[in-house]
Design a protein around this motif. Sequence first.
Motif, PDB file in Angstrom:
ATOM      1  N   ILE A 112     -99.959  -5.124  23.890  1.00  0.00           N
ATOM      2  CA  ILE A 112    -100.913  -4.270  24.059  1.00  0.00           C
ATOM      3  C   ILE A 112    -102.200  -4.790  23.617  1.00  0.00           C
ATOM      4  O   ILE A 112    -102.549  -5.546  22.757  1.00  0.00           O
ATOM      5  N   PHE A 113    -103.310  -4.421  24.653  1.00  0.00           N
ATOM      6  CA  PHE A 113    -104.581  -4.983  24.780  1.00  0.00           C
ATOM      7  C   PHE A 113    -105.528  -4.035  24.560  1.00  0.00           C
ATOM      8  O   PHE A 113    -105.695  -3.088  25.388  1.00  0.00           O
ATOM      9  N   ALA A 114    -105.870  -3.588  23.151  1.00  0.00           N
ATOM     10  CA  ALA A 114    -106.748  -2.585  22.802  1.00  0.00           C
ATOM     11  C   ALA A 114    -108.037  -2.983  23.032  1.00  0.00           C
ATOM     12  O   ALA A 114    -108.691  -3.908  22.336  1.00  0.00           O
ATOM     13  N   ASP A 115    -108.620  -2.099  23.955  1.00  0.00           N
ATOM     14  CA  ASP A 115    -110.330  -2.163  24.130  1.00  0.00           C
ATOM     15  C   ASP A 115    -111.026  -1.484  22.818  1.00  0.00           C
ATOM     16  O   ASP A 115    -110.799  -0.452  22.651  1.00  0.00           O
ATOM     17  N   ALA A 116    -111.686  -2.472  22.026  1.00  0.00           N
ATOM     18  CA  ALA A 116    -112.305  -1.989  20.878  1.00  0.00           C
ATOM     19  C   ALA A 116    -113.461  -1.214  21.324  1.00  0.00           C
ATOM     20  O   ALA A 116    -113.939  -0.223  20.350  1.00  0.00           O
ATOM     21  N   ASP A 117    -113.951  -0.893  22.399  1.00  0.00           N
ATOM     22  CA  ASP A 117    -114.867  -0.013  22.684  1.00  0.00           C
ATOM     23  C   ASP A 117    -114.534   1.292  23.070  1.00  0.00           C
ATOM     24  O   ASP A 117    -115.360   2.458  23.047  1.00  0.00           O
ATOM     25  N   GLY A 118    -113.397   1.145  23.502  1.00  0.00           N
ATOM     26  CA  GLY A 118    -112.904   2.688  24.103  1.00  0.00           C
ATOM     27  C   GLY A 118    -112.948   3.002  25.455  1.00  0.00           C
ATOM     28  O   GLY A 118    -112.889   4.140  25.853  1.00  0.00           O
ATOM     29  N   GLU A 119    -113.648   2.017  26.146  1.00  0.00           N
ATOM     30  CA  GLU A 119    -114.189   2.470  27.557  1.00  0.00           C
ATOM     31  C   GLU A 119    -113.093   1.853  28.367  1.00  0.00           C
ATOM     32  O   GLU A 119    -113.092   0.903  29.262  1.00  0.00           O
ATOM     33  N   PRO A 144    -105.546   0.429  10.467  1.00  0.00           N
ATOM     34  CA  PRO A 144    -105.506  -0.132   9.039  1.00  0.00           C
ATOM     35  C   PRO A 144    -106.372  -1.718   9.014  1.00  0.00           C
ATOM     36  O   PRO A 144    -105.975  -2.416  10.081  1.00  0.00           O
ATOM     37  N   GLU A 145    -107.090  -1.795   7.971  1.00  0.00           N
ATOM     38  CA  GLU A 145    -107.674  -3.060   7.965  1.00  0.00           C
ATOM     39  C   GLU A 145    -106.777  -4.240   7.915  1.00  0.00           C
ATOM     40  O   GLU A 145    -107.368  -5.416   8.245  1.00  0.00           O
ATOM     41  N   GLN A 146    -105.583  -4.246   7.590  1.00  0.00           N
ATOM     42  CA  GLN A 146    -104.797  -5.303   7.649  1.00  0.00           C
ATOM     43  C   GLN A 146    -104.677  -5.799   8.913  1.00  0.00           C
ATOM     44  O   GLN A 146    -104.189  -6.906   9.177  1.00  0.00           O
ATOM     45  N   LEU A 147    -104.469  -4.958   9.914  1.00  0.00           N
ATOM     46  CA  LEU A 147    -104.349  -5.351  11.388  1.00  0.00           C
ATOM     47  C   LEU A 147    -105.908  -5.609  12.169  1.00  0.00           C
ATOM     48  O   LEU A 147    -105.996  -6.355  12.669  1.00  0.00           O
ATOM     49  N   PHE A 148    -106.849  -4.718  11.558  1.00  0.00           N
ATOM     50  CA  PHE A 148    -108.059  -5.061  12.513  1.00  0.00           C
ATOM     51  C   PHE A 148    -109.427  -4.615  11.369  1.00  0.00           C
ATOM     52  O   PHE A 148    -109.379  -3.368  11.371  1.00  0.00           O
ATOM     53  N   SER A 149    -110.083  -5.579  11.401  1.00  0.00           N
ATOM     54  CA  SER A 149    -111.242  -5.285  10.534  1.00  0.00           C
ATOM     55  C   SER A 149    -112.658  -5.255  11.220  1.00  0.00           C
ATOM     56  O   SER A 149    -113.584  -5.110  10.554  1.00  0.00           O
ATOM     57  N   GLY A 150    -112.658  -5.361  12.723  1.00  0.00           N
ATOM     58  CA  GLY A 150    -113.756  -5.049  13.327  1.00  0.00           C
ATOM     59  C   GLY A 150    -114.123  -6.407  13.935  1.00  0.00           C
ATOM     60  O   GLY A 150    -114.835  -6.214  14.717  1.00  0.00           O
ATOM     61  N   ALA A 151    -113.718  -7.538  13.760  1.00  0.00           N
ATOM     62  CA  ALA A 151    -113.980  -9.103  14.246  1.00  0.00           C
ATOM     63  C   ALA A 151    -113.378  -9.039  15.591  1.00  0.00           C
ATOM     64  O   ALA A 151    -112.106  -8.769  15.843  1.00  0.00           O
ATOM     65  N   LEU A 152    -114.025  -9.388  16.528  1.00  0.00           N
ATOM     66  CA  LEU A 152    -113.805  -9.585  17.870  1.00  0.00           C
ATOM     67  C   LEU A 152    -113.405 -11.027  18.356  1.00  0.00           C
ATOM     68  O   LEU A 152    -114.712 -11.613  18.183  1.00  0.00           O
ATOM     69  N   SER A 165     -96.659 -11.272  11.316  1.00  0.00           N
ATOM     70  CA  SER A 165     -96.244 -12.589  11.470  1.00  0.00           C
ATOM     71  C   SER A 165     -97.553 -13.644  12.024  1.00  0.00           C
ATOM     72  O   SER A 165     -97.508 -14.797  11.624  1.00  0.00           O
ATOM     73  N   LEU A 166     -98.529 -12.845  12.459  1.00  0.00           N
ATOM     74  CA  LEU A 166     -99.555 -13.766  12.962  1.00  0.00           C
ATOM     75  C   LEU A 166    -100.841 -12.612  13.098  1.00  0.00           C
ATOM     76  O   LEU A 166    -100.868 -11.818  13.551  1.00  0.00           O
ATOM     77  N   LYS A 167    -101.913 -13.375  12.364  1.00  0.00           N
ATOM     78  CA  LYS A 167    -103.161 -12.383  12.616  1.00  0.00           C
ATOM     79  C   LYS A 167    -104.303 -13.686  12.673  1.00  0.00           C
ATOM     80  O   LYS A 167    -104.429 -14.377  11.809  1.00  0.00           O
ATOM     81  N   HIS A 168    -105.028 -13.633  13.694  1.00  0.00           N
ATOM     82  CA  HIS A 168    -106.060 -14.528  14.292  1.00  0.00           C
ATOM     83  C   HIS A 168    -107.497 -13.788  14.575  1.00  0.00           C
ATOM     84  O   HIS A 168    -107.129 -12.998  15.512  1.00  0.00           O
ATOM     85  N   GLU A 169    -108.581 -13.923  14.052  1.00  0.00           N
ATOM     86  CA  GLU A 169    -109.659 -13.376  14.110  1.00  0.00           C
ATOM     87  C   GLU A 169    -110.430 -14.603  14.847  1.00  0.00           C
ATOM     88  O   GLU A 169    -110.619 -15.688  14.355  1.00  0.00           O
ATOM     89  N   GLY A 170    -111.024 -14.257  16.317  1.00  0.00           N
ATOM     90  CA  GLY A 170    -111.782 -15.403  16.832  1.00  0.00           C
ATOM     91  C   GLY A 170    -110.834 -15.687  18.148  1.00  0.00           C
ATOM     92  O   GLY A 170    -109.810 -15.275  18.223  1.00  0.00           O
TER      93      GLY A 170
END
Length: 190
Positions: A112-119, A144-152, A165-170
């Motif tokens: 799933i590639f979620a467009d954070a802008d919703g466009e 939920p913030e556990q999955l996405f806190s706004g960093a792209l 199992s993996l969360k990477h920001e950046g």
Amino acid sequence: MKFIKKNILNAIFLVLLLAIIFVPDAKAFFIKGLMEIGFYKPKIEAPVATNGYLNGIRFKDVKGNIIDLGDLKGKVIFLNFWATWCPPCRAEMPSINKLYNQFKNDQNIVFIFADADGELAKSVKFMAERKYELPVYKVESDIPEQLFSGALPTTVVLDKQGRLSLKHEGAADYADKKIIDFMLKLSHSK
């Protein structure tokens, strides 16, 4: 003559620096180069329980189909939050596309590639122009913030039990052998 050469070299360096700062594709190219020499490797973590909060996290594709993470129990979920304007997102896309192409026929893995802008239309056009096959979605619920806190970009991998199992920001190189082996291990686990 030395003075002129020095000024020309300084001007070229300044132009390259300004391009990296202000041109998203130039910055993405620079970050991609750093990824290829070993920077930006995602850290694989021990699975962390999600306590059932995946139910109700929904995404919509370009055809209007809704996917709920709670319905994907028993599948590995590779979830990437990104935006078309984000240079680090652009930098990691080739490696993510390579990973996706390697696992797109694996029935145990959902990308799933979620467009954070919703466009969504803009994102689909972006993928098509670059010849990426990544399935783009629009976020249709609170995340939920556990999955996405706004960093792209942010990439999350959930195992078959829905554990983080993996969360990477950046930006990161997702075509790296460690990630491929990690995905294979998750895909073949019970």
